[in-house]
Design a protein around this motif. Sequence first.
Motif, PDB file in Angstrom:
ATOM      1  N   GLU A   5       0.804  -1.265  -0.199  1.00  0.00           N
ATOM      2  CA  GLU A   5       0.186   0.097  -0.060  1.00  0.00           C
ATOM      3  C   GLU A   5       0.830   1.243  -0.154  1.00  0.00           C
ATOM      4  OE1 GLU A   5      -2.476   0.261   3.432  1.00  0.00           O
ATOM      5  OE2 GLU A   5      -3.897   1.343   2.610  1.00  0.00           O
ATOM      6  N   ASP A   6       0.568   2.287  -0.682  1.00  0.00           N
ATOM      7  CA  ASP A   6       1.134   3.664  -0.386  1.00  0.00           C
ATOM      8  C   ASP A   6       1.037   4.019   0.856  1.00  0.00           C
ATOM      9  OD1 ASP A   6       1.722   6.329  -0.541  1.00  0.00           O
ATOM     10  OD2 ASP A   6       0.965   6.324  -2.689  1.00  0.00           O
ATOM     11  N   LYS A   7       2.566   4.352   1.558  1.00  0.00           N
ATOM     12  CA  LYS A   7       2.668   4.718   2.812  1.00  0.00           C
ATOM     13  C   LYS A   7       1.789   5.709   3.235  1.00  0.00           C
ATOM     14  CE  LYS A   7       7.298   2.861   3.378  1.00  0.00           C
ATOM     15  NZ  LYS A   7       8.665   3.064   4.089  1.00  0.00           N
ATOM     16  N   MET A   8       1.422   6.849   2.393  1.00  0.00           N
ATOM     17  CA  MET A   8       0.780   7.969   2.824  1.00  0.00           C
ATOM     18  C   MET A   8      -0.830   7.688   2.924  1.00  0.00           C
ATOM     19  SD  MET A   8       2.791  10.461   2.735  1.00  0.00           S
ATOM     20  CE  MET A   8       1.631  11.682   3.308  1.00  0.00           C
ATOM     21  N   ILE A   9      -1.239   6.808   2.019  1.00  0.00           N
ATOM     22  CA  ILE A   9      -2.732   6.264   2.393  1.00  0.00           C
ATOM     23  C   ILE A   9      -2.741   5.518   3.562  1.00  0.00           C
ATOM     24  CG2 ILE A   9      -4.353   4.840   1.314  1.00  0.00           C
ATOM     25  CD1 ILE A   9      -3.589   5.775  -1.400  1.00  0.00           C
TER      26      ILE A   9
END
Length: 473
Positions: A81-85
Amino acid sequence: MLRLYNTASRSLEAFTPITPGKVGLYTCGPTVYWDASIGNFRSFVFDDILQRTLEVEDYDVTRVMNITDVGHLTDDADEGEDKMIAGARREKKSVQDIAQMYTDYFIEDAKRLNIKLPKAPYLCKATEHIREQIALIQQLDEKGFTYRTDDGIYFDTLKFPAYGALSGQKLEEKEAGARVAINTEKRNAADFALWKFSPKNEKRLMEWESPWGVGFPGWHVECSAMSRAYLGQPFDIHTGGVDHIPVHHENEIAQSEAAYGIKLAQYWLHNEFLLVDGQKMSKSLGNVYTVRDIENHGFEPLALRYLFLGTQYRQKQNFTWEALQGAQNALNRLWSAARALERPQTGNMEFEAEFLSAMEDDLNTPKALAVVWKLIDSDIQSQTKAKTLLWMDQILGLSLDKVVAHPFEIPKDIQTLVQLRNDARAKKDWLESDRLRVEILSRGWIVEDTSQGAKVHKGILSAKNEKENGKKT
Ligand code: AMP
Ligand code: ZN
């Protein structure tokens, strides 16, 4: 003559900039999905020491650092997963709020460590440079370095024969060492995503139109695109932690050099890792400390900077609370010695030269600190000593300008708190004694436990304490 260890040539090299008198310096910055750890800050303090050394050598330094706010996936490669999301979900906030909050924390923590961060536009966000990233991928596309899979556009590392030169790793070794690729459409294990598509039938939290379809850039693309936008290509020095050598930096080099047919950077400098109690920092071990944790334990953030200075950047360093206490004690003594000096006049050229030659030796900060103490213990005149010390602090960044020639008296309330702490220690009430230490620090004073009992020193008020206490230094 400044000599730096260049990872690209695996040797110490005399530093020569592309344009005389000017240096372009690029640093891979933080991913703003969580707090930056003291490990990350070891890396950023190293960059700061490098920048300050170059400036003392009279170079005009343009420093660029990226803020990663999209595309860095949880497995550091092309899956997950995108770390930001993930950060947004964890804290039930929008991605923009998470990015803003952790960018603000990062800037505050950097200030407490006296790190000179680049100013706008050189502290640059990935999400504000999507156009530049698409332009880079288009170049690669036109030159035939890309291929398409079901989930994105990939860089074909086999088409770039120099791939692996930085880490000295051959493609075959990488193939053999790679985990089973989840994306079976990838041609080689080392290939990496340039553009990833949004999931089918789903709107992603962060996504953009592109010539290949709606999606987001691969993590490595931002550094190639932004360094080129602000520093041109090639530029002088690229820095980062050693973990970036085999993947992130190889990939930056491959895409920039394949797209434009010229070198990305002349010198590659990498700092070794900070360990905690001899172990890798990890969330599962609960040893990922932040600069605020340092303060909450009753230490000055600058004690951490002093600790970092005690080990040359290419050596591994072990963080323990005892080592930090040692650094805090040494810093207290340095501040006390500086306070006792008289107003500066002219410096001592011999000491300055000895200090600079330590720094020119691949940023040998422990050797430079030894020169500081030799200066303090020398019998040269106080005003000369002060001037020399302040000159050295242009690189050390230990806030000596705030303490030189400022002797202190210990106020009554602090004396009372120290007495209460002594009583708590006599009763072995460590919880209370720690609480009092933090209380004393919050008023701008630091306690040092010596063989002759507790000593207090005046600290440098951190940003937080300055607000509460007014400017008392
Ligand atoms: P990241 O936000 O993970 O991209 O990390 C920011 C910078 O910190 C990179 O240059 C990393 O290589 C560096 N870094 C990460 N962990 C450590 C550590 N434990 N010690 C020193 N540098 C680190
Ligand atoms: Zn980078």
